[in-house]
Write a protein that holds these residues in place. Structure first.
Motif, short mmCIF file in Angstrom:
data_model
loop_
_atom_site.label_atom_id
_atom_site.label_comp_id
_atom_site.label_asym_id
_atom_site.label_seq_id
_atom_site.Cartn_x
_atom_site.Cartn_y
_atom_site.Cartn_z
N ALA A 100 20.36 -21.62 -0.51
CA ALA A 100 20.03 -20.23 -0.86
C ALA A 100 19.24 -20.19 -2.17
O ALA A 100 18.28 -19.43 -2.30
N ILE A 101 19.61 -21.03 -3.14
CA ILE A 101 18.88 -21.10 -4.40
C ILE A 101 17.47 -21.63 -4.16
O ILE A 101 16.48 -21.08 -4.66
N ARG A 102 17.35 -22.70 -3.38
CA ARG A 102 16.03 -23.27 -3.09
C ARG A 102 15.13 -22.27 -2.38
O ARG A 102 13.97 -22.07 -2.74
N ALA A 103 15.68 -21.58 -1.37
CA ALA A 103 14.90 -20.61 -0.61
C ALA A 103 14.44 -19.45 -1.50
O ALA A 103 13.29 -19.00 -1.40
N ALA A 104 15.32 -18.99 -2.38
CA ALA A 104 14.96 -17.88 -3.28
C ALA A 104 13.83 -18.30 -4.22
O ALA A 104 12.89 -17.55 -4.44
N LYS A 105 13.92 -19.51 -4.75
CA LYS A 105 12.88 -19.98 -5.67
C LYS A 105 11.54 -20.15 -4.96
O LYS A 105 10.49 -19.92 -5.54
N GLU A 106 11.58 -20.54 -3.70
CA GLU A 106 10.34 -20.78 -2.96
C GLU A 106 9.76 -19.52 -2.32
O GLU A 106 8.55 -19.40 -2.16
N GLN A 107 10.61 -18.57 -1.95
CA GLN A 107 10.17 -17.45 -1.13
C GLN A 107 10.07 -16.11 -1.86
O GLN A 107 9.43 -15.19 -1.37
N VAL A 108 10.69 -15.99 -3.01
CA VAL A 108 10.68 -14.71 -3.73
C VAL A 108 9.59 -14.74 -4.80
O VAL A 108 9.44 -15.74 -5.52
N PHE A 129 5.39 -5.38 -9.62
CA PHE A 129 6.08 -6.54 -10.19
C PHE A 129 7.58 -6.57 -9.91
O PHE A 129 8.31 -7.33 -10.55
N HIS A 130 8.03 -5.77 -8.93
CA HIS A 130 9.40 -5.91 -8.42
C HIS A 130 9.42 -7.17 -7.56
O HIS A 130 8.38 -7.79 -7.33
N LEU A 131 10.57 -7.55 -7.07
CA LEU A 131 10.68 -8.76 -6.26
C LEU A 131 10.34 -8.47 -4.80
O LEU A 131 10.67 -7.42 -4.26
N THR A 132 9.68 -9.44 -4.17
CA THR A 132 9.32 -9.32 -2.76
C THR A 132 9.24 -10.72 -2.17
O THR A 132 9.31 -11.72 -2.90
N GLU A 133 9.10 -10.81 -0.86
CA GLU A 133 8.98 -12.10 -0.19
C GLU A 133 7.53 -12.59 -0.28
O GLU A 133 6.60 -11.79 -0.40
N VAL A 134 7.35 -13.89 -0.19
CA VAL A 134 6.03 -14.49 -0.32
C VAL A 134 5.02 -13.91 0.67
O VAL A 134 3.87 -13.65 0.33
N GLU A 135 5.47 -13.66 1.92
CA GLU A 135 4.53 -13.18 2.94
C GLU A 135 4.18 -11.70 2.78
O GLU A 135 3.32 -11.18 3.47
N GLN A 136 4.85 -11.00 1.86
CA GLN A 136 4.58 -9.58 1.61
C GLN A 136 4.06 -9.42 0.19
O GLN A 136 4.83 -9.49 -0.76
N PRO A 137 2.76 -9.19 -0.01
CA PRO A 137 2.25 -9.02 -1.38
C PRO A 137 2.82 -7.80 -2.08
O PRO A 137 2.95 -7.78 -3.30
N GLU A 161 12.38 -2.21 -17.42
CA GLU A 161 12.22 -3.53 -18.02
C GLU A 161 12.35 -4.64 -16.99
O GLU A 161 11.57 -5.60 -16.99
N GLN A 162 13.35 -4.54 -16.12
CA GLN A 162 13.63 -5.61 -15.15
C GLN A 162 13.91 -5.03 -13.77
O GLN A 162 14.23 -3.84 -13.64
N SER A 163 13.85 -5.89 -12.76
CA SER A 163 14.13 -5.44 -11.40
C SER A 163 15.56 -4.93 -11.25
O SER A 163 15.82 -4.02 -10.48
N HIS A 194 7.25 0.56 -11.99
CA HIS A 194 6.48 -0.52 -12.61
C HIS A 194 7.46 -1.33 -13.44
O HIS A 194 8.11 -0.79 -14.35
N VAL A 195 7.58 -2.62 -13.14
CA VAL A 195 8.52 -3.50 -13.83
C VAL A 195 7.78 -4.27 -14.91
O VAL A 195 6.81 -4.99 -14.63
N LEU A 196 8.22 -4.14 -16.15
CA LEU A 196 7.55 -4.77 -17.28
C LEU A 196 7.85 -6.27 -17.40
O LEU A 196 7.13 -6.99 -18.08
N LEU A 197 8.92 -6.72 -16.75
CA LEU A 197 9.38 -8.11 -16.84
C LEU A 197 9.84 -8.47 -18.26
O LEU A 197 9.67 -9.60 -18.73
N GLY A 198 10.41 -7.48 -18.94
CA GLY A 198 10.94 -7.71 -20.28
C GLY A 198 10.69 -6.51 -21.18
O GLY A 198 10.37 -5.42 -20.71
N ARG A 199 10.84 -6.73 -22.46
CA ARG A 199 10.59 -5.68 -23.45
C ARG A 199 10.04 -6.33 -24.71
O ARG A 199 10.21 -7.54 -24.91
#
Length: 201
Positions: free
Chosen positions: A47-55, A62-70, A89-91, A108-113
Motif C-alpha cells: 500500500a505504501i509502495r502503490a501510494a508513492k508510485e500512483q499518487v 495541487f490536491h492529491l490525485t491518481e497518476v492517470e488523472q491530471p 495549506e495542505q490536502s 487551491h493547496v499551497l503545500l505548506g505555509r
C-alpha cells in the motif's frame, strides 16, 4: 538500539521518523509488524509502495490525485463553483472542509505555509500557480483558509498583497466562538476573533 537484530533496528528507526511517532511508539509498531501475519505486513508495504508510485498532485489545485488523472475529482466535478476558490495549506485541510458538506467551490493547496526559519519561502509554495490561476479571469473570490496562527495569517496576508491589483474578492474564514460553546471557557484569542468578526444580528 542495542539488543535488537539489525533489521528490526532499521524498521524501528524508520518508523520513528514518521510524524507523531516517538521512540516507544516506533518500537511497539515494529514489534506488532513482526507478530502479525506475513501477508498483512506485506499488504502494508504494498500500500505504501502503490501510494508513492500512483499518487501525485492535481495540475490545477495541487490536491492529491491518481497518476492517470491530471485533475483531482473536485476539479473534474462540473457541479462545483470554479469561481469560488478556497486556499488551504495542505490536502488534509481540504478534506476537513469537505467533511462539512457545505462548501460548493473548488480549492487551491499551497503545500505548506510561509515559514522562513524552516526554509519555506514563496518559491516553495504554489503561490505562483495561484496567481496564474487568478490571472485566467475565472476566479471571482478567494477564501483564505490558512491556519489561524502566525505563519498561516502571514501567508494569507502575503497572498492578499500579491493579488491586491486583481479584480477579485478576498475573504477569510470566520473565527471566534464555536456554536454551542460558552464564553467562560473561551480563550482570549477566540474571544478577540469573535469580537472583531462580529456580524449584524
Amino acid at each position: 538500539m542495542a539488543g535488537y537484530a539489525s533489521a528490526l533496528d532499521r524498521l524501528t528507526t524508520t518508523l520513528g521518523r514518521l510524524p507523531g511517532i516517538g521512540a516507544k511508539s516506533a518500537e511497539r509498531l515494529a514489534h506488532h509488524l513482526l507478530k502479525c501475519p506475513v501477508d498483512e505486513a506485506l499488504e502494508l508495504a504494498e500500500a505504501i509502495r502503490a501510494a508513492k508510485e500512483q499518487v501525485r498532485h492535481c495540475t490545477r489545485c495541487f490536491h492529491l490525485t491518481e497518476v492517470e488523472q491530471p485533475l483531482c475529482s473536485i476539479c473534474r466535478d462540473e457541479r462545483r463553483d470554479a469561481g469560488l476558490v478556497c486556499v488551504v495549506e495542505q490536502s488534509r485541510d481540504l478534506l476537513a472542509i469537505e467533511k462539512s458538506g457545505s462548501y460548493p467551490g473548488v480549492y487551491h493547496v499551497l503545500l505548506g505555509r510561509l515559514a522562513p526559519l524552516q526554509g519555506m519561502g514563496p518559491d516553495q509554495l504554489t503561490i505562483a500557480a495561484l496567481e496564474a490561476r487568478v490571472a485566467e479571469g475565472q476566479v471571482r473570490e478567494l477564501i483564505m483558509a490558512t491556519n489561524p496562527n502566525l505563519e498561516g495569517d502571514g501567508t494569507a496576508l502575503y497572498i492578499a498583497q500579491r493579488l491586491q491589483s486583481e479584480p477579485i474578492k478576498i475573504t477569510r474564514l470566520a473565527r471566534g466562538l464555536a456554536s454551542g460553546s460558552t464564553l467562560e471557557f473561551a480563550s482570549r484569542d477566540m474571544l478577540a476573533d469573535a469580537l472583531t468578526g462580529r456580524q449584524p444580528f
